[in-house]
Write a protein that holds these residues in place. Structure first.
Motif, PDB file in Angstrom:
ATOM      1  N   MET A  28       0.521  -1.306   0.185  1.00  0.00           N
ATOM      2  CA  MET A  28       0.387  -0.505   0.024  1.00  0.00           C
ATOM      3  C   MET A  28       0.709   1.448  -0.040  1.00  0.00           C
ATOM      4  O   MET A  28       0.563   2.412  -0.489  1.00  0.00           O
ATOM      5  CB  MET A  28      -0.812  -0.176   0.965  1.00  0.00           C
ATOM      6  CG  MET A  28      -1.923   1.469   1.349  1.00  0.00           C
ATOM      7  SD  MET A  28      -3.219   1.007   2.373  1.00  0.00           S
ATOM      8  CE  MET A  28      -2.087   0.351   4.149  1.00  0.00           C
ATOM      9  N   MET A  29       1.614   1.131   0.749  1.00  0.00           N
ATOM     10  CA  MET A  29       3.029   2.450   0.789  1.00  0.00           C
ATOM     11  C   MET A  29       3.538   2.868  -0.356  1.00  0.00           C
ATOM     12  O   MET A  29       3.193   3.756  -0.854  1.00  0.00           O
ATOM     13  CB  MET A  29       3.846   2.368   1.817  1.00  0.00           C
ATOM     14  CG  MET A  29       5.065   3.236   2.155  1.00  0.00           C
ATOM     15  SD  MET A  29       6.788   2.702   2.610  1.00  0.00           S
ATOM     16  CE  MET A  29       7.022   1.681   2.004  1.00  0.00           C
ATOM     17  N   LYS A  30       4.405   1.805  -1.212  1.00  0.00           N
ATOM     18  CA  LYS A  30       4.679   1.616  -2.414  1.00  0.00           C
ATOM     19  C   LYS A  30       3.381   2.387  -3.652  1.00  0.00           C
ATOM     20  O   LYS A  30       3.850   2.917  -4.092  1.00  0.00           O
ATOM     21  CB  LYS A  30       5.173   0.040  -2.752  1.00  0.00           C
ATOM     22  CG  LYS A  30       6.158  -0.218  -2.376  1.00  0.00           C
ATOM     23  CD  LYS A  30       7.050  -1.708  -2.962  1.00  0.00           C
ATOM     24  CE  LYS A  30       8.474  -2.078  -2.056  1.00  0.00           C
ATOM     25  NZ  LYS A  30       8.691  -3.219  -2.362  1.00  0.00           N
ATOM     26  N   ARG A  31       2.648   1.727  -3.684  1.00  0.00           N
ATOM     27  CA  ARG A  31       1.669   2.417  -4.208  1.00  0.00           C
ATOM     28  C   ARG A  31       1.027   3.681  -4.986  1.00  0.00           C
ATOM     29  O   ARG A  31       1.449   4.179  -5.365  1.00  0.00           O
ATOM     30  CB  ARG A  31       0.361   1.366  -4.270  1.00  0.00           C
ATOM     31  CG  ARG A  31       0.566  -0.112  -5.015  1.00  0.00           C
ATOM     32  CD  ARG A  31      -1.235  -1.084  -4.638  1.00  0.00           C
ATOM     33  NE  ARG A  31      -1.454  -0.743  -3.875  1.00  0.00           N
ATOM     34  CZ  ARG A  31      -1.464  -1.900  -2.958  1.00  0.00           C
ATOM     35  NH1 ARG A  31      -0.099  -2.793  -3.312  1.00  0.00           N
ATOM     36  NH2 ARG A  31      -2.146  -1.823  -1.914  1.00  0.00           N
ATOM     37  N   MET A  32       1.168   4.001  -3.081  1.00  0.00           N
ATOM     38  CA  MET A  32       0.580   4.956  -2.696  1.00  0.00           C
ATOM     39  C   MET A  32       2.150   6.338  -2.983  1.00  0.00           C
ATOM     40  O   MET A  32       1.701   7.775  -3.783  1.00  0.00           O
ATOM     41  CB  MET A  32       0.904   5.125  -0.934  1.00  0.00           C
ATOM     42  CG  MET A  32      -1.194   4.736  -1.143  1.00  0.00           C
ATOM     43  SD  MET A  32      -1.553   5.011   1.392  1.00  0.00           S
ATOM     44  CE  MET A  32      -0.947   6.954   1.922  1.00  0.00           C
ATOM     45  N   ILE A  33       2.712   6.302  -2.905  1.00  0.00           N
ATOM     46  CA  ILE A  33       4.431   7.053  -3.395  1.00  0.00           C
ATOM     47  C   ILE A  33       4.237   7.037  -4.706  1.00  0.00           C
ATOM     48  O   ILE A  33       4.563   7.624  -5.088  1.00  0.00           O
ATOM     49  CB  ILE A  33       5.565   6.254  -2.287  1.00  0.00           C
ATOM     50  CG1 ILE A  33       4.986   6.631  -1.116  1.00  0.00           C
ATOM     51  CG2 ILE A  33       6.465   7.464  -2.957  1.00  0.00           C
ATOM     52  CD1 ILE A  33       6.500   6.702  -0.154  1.00  0.00           C
ATOM     53  N   SER A  34       4.461   5.932  -5.090  1.00  0.00           N
ATOM     54  CA  SER A  34       4.288   5.838  -6.472  1.00  0.00           C
ATOM     55  C   SER A  34       2.941   6.929  -7.066  1.00  0.00           C
ATOM     56  O   SER A  34       3.460   7.073  -8.273  1.00  0.00           O
ATOM     57  CB  SER A  34       4.347   4.352  -7.011  1.00  0.00           C
ATOM     58  OG  SER A  34       5.896   3.385  -6.293  1.00  0.00           O
ATOM     59  N   ALA A  35       2.407   6.745  -6.752  1.00  0.00           N
ATOM     60  CA  ALA A  35       1.113   7.322  -7.658  1.00  0.00           C
ATOM     61  C   ALA A  35       1.208   8.207  -7.301  1.00  0.00           C
ATOM     62  O   ALA A  35       1.056   9.476  -8.387  1.00  0.00           O
ATOM     63  CB  ALA A  35      -0.607   7.241  -7.021  1.00  0.00           C
ATOM     64  N   ALA A  36       2.274   9.182  -6.421  1.00  0.00           N
ATOM     65  CA  ALA A  36       2.047  10.773  -6.216  1.00  0.00           C
ATOM     66  C   ALA A  36       3.264  11.377  -6.765  1.00  0.00           C
ATOM     67  O   ALA A  36       3.316  12.479  -7.453  1.00  0.00           O
ATOM     68  CB  ALA A  36       2.044  10.777  -4.327  1.00  0.00           C
ATOM     69  N   LEU A  37       4.522  10.351  -6.628  1.00  0.00           N
ATOM     70  CA  LEU A  37       5.657  10.736  -8.251  1.00  0.00           C
ATOM     71  C   LEU A  37       4.959  10.771  -8.988  1.00  0.00           C
ATOM     72  O   LEU A  37       5.857  11.938 -10.006  1.00  0.00           O
ATOM     73  CB  LEU A  37       6.487   9.748  -7.394  1.00  0.00           C
ATOM     74  CG  LEU A  37       8.072  10.300  -7.925  1.00  0.00           C
ATOM     75  CD1 LEU A  37       8.354  11.392  -7.700  1.00  0.00           C
ATOM     76  CD2 LEU A  37       8.780   8.905  -8.090  1.00  0.00           C
TER      77      LEU A  37
END
Length: 132
Positions: A41-50
């Motif tokens: 979930m953390m990876k998806r959230m950070i990747s989406a914002a980036l």
């Protein structure tokens, strides 16, 4: 300090704040859970914002590849330093901070000044204190 230098420093600091804030939130979530679901979930959230910030900055495919490699390096540091009873908390935090700082420097060097400004404006609007 010239205005251009000030803008560059501000951009780097804001990008760092966004990545650092996300990293701290992610590290805490990772530490509290088993790591699997929280990490994904953390990876998806950070990747989406980036990716959203990079879309707005109109980065090239080559820049995006380099930035994703930097992001993946930071994610690898999280994975390598997942909490366990034997590891020291301070060492894990130091390693993660170093990886995040390195990613920030690499991202800054990859973007053009105009793209950095766009990403900085995005960070001001949607950063840790302005997230939607």
């Amino acid at each position: 300090m010239t205005r251009r230098t000030f803008q560059r420093v501000t951009t780097v600091v804001l990008i760092g704040a966004v990545i650092g804030g996300a990293a701290l939130v992610g590290a805490r979530a990772w530490a509290q859970g088993s790591g699997g679901m929280h990490a994904g979930m953390m990876k998806r959230m950070i990747s989406a914002a980036l990716d959203e910030a990079l879309d707005q900055a109109a980065v090239s495919a080559e820049q995006r590849t380099a930035i994703h490699a930097s992001r993946d390096g930071a994610f690898a540091a999280f994975e390598t330093n997942r909490p366990d009873r034997r590891a020291q908390m301070e060492q894990r935090h130091h390693t993660i901070r170093d990886a995040v700082a390195q990613a920030i420097v690499e991202i800054h060097d990859t973007l053009t000044p105009a793209q950095r400004q766009i990403v900085a404006n995005y960070a001001r609007t949607f950063g840790p204190h302005g997230m939607r």
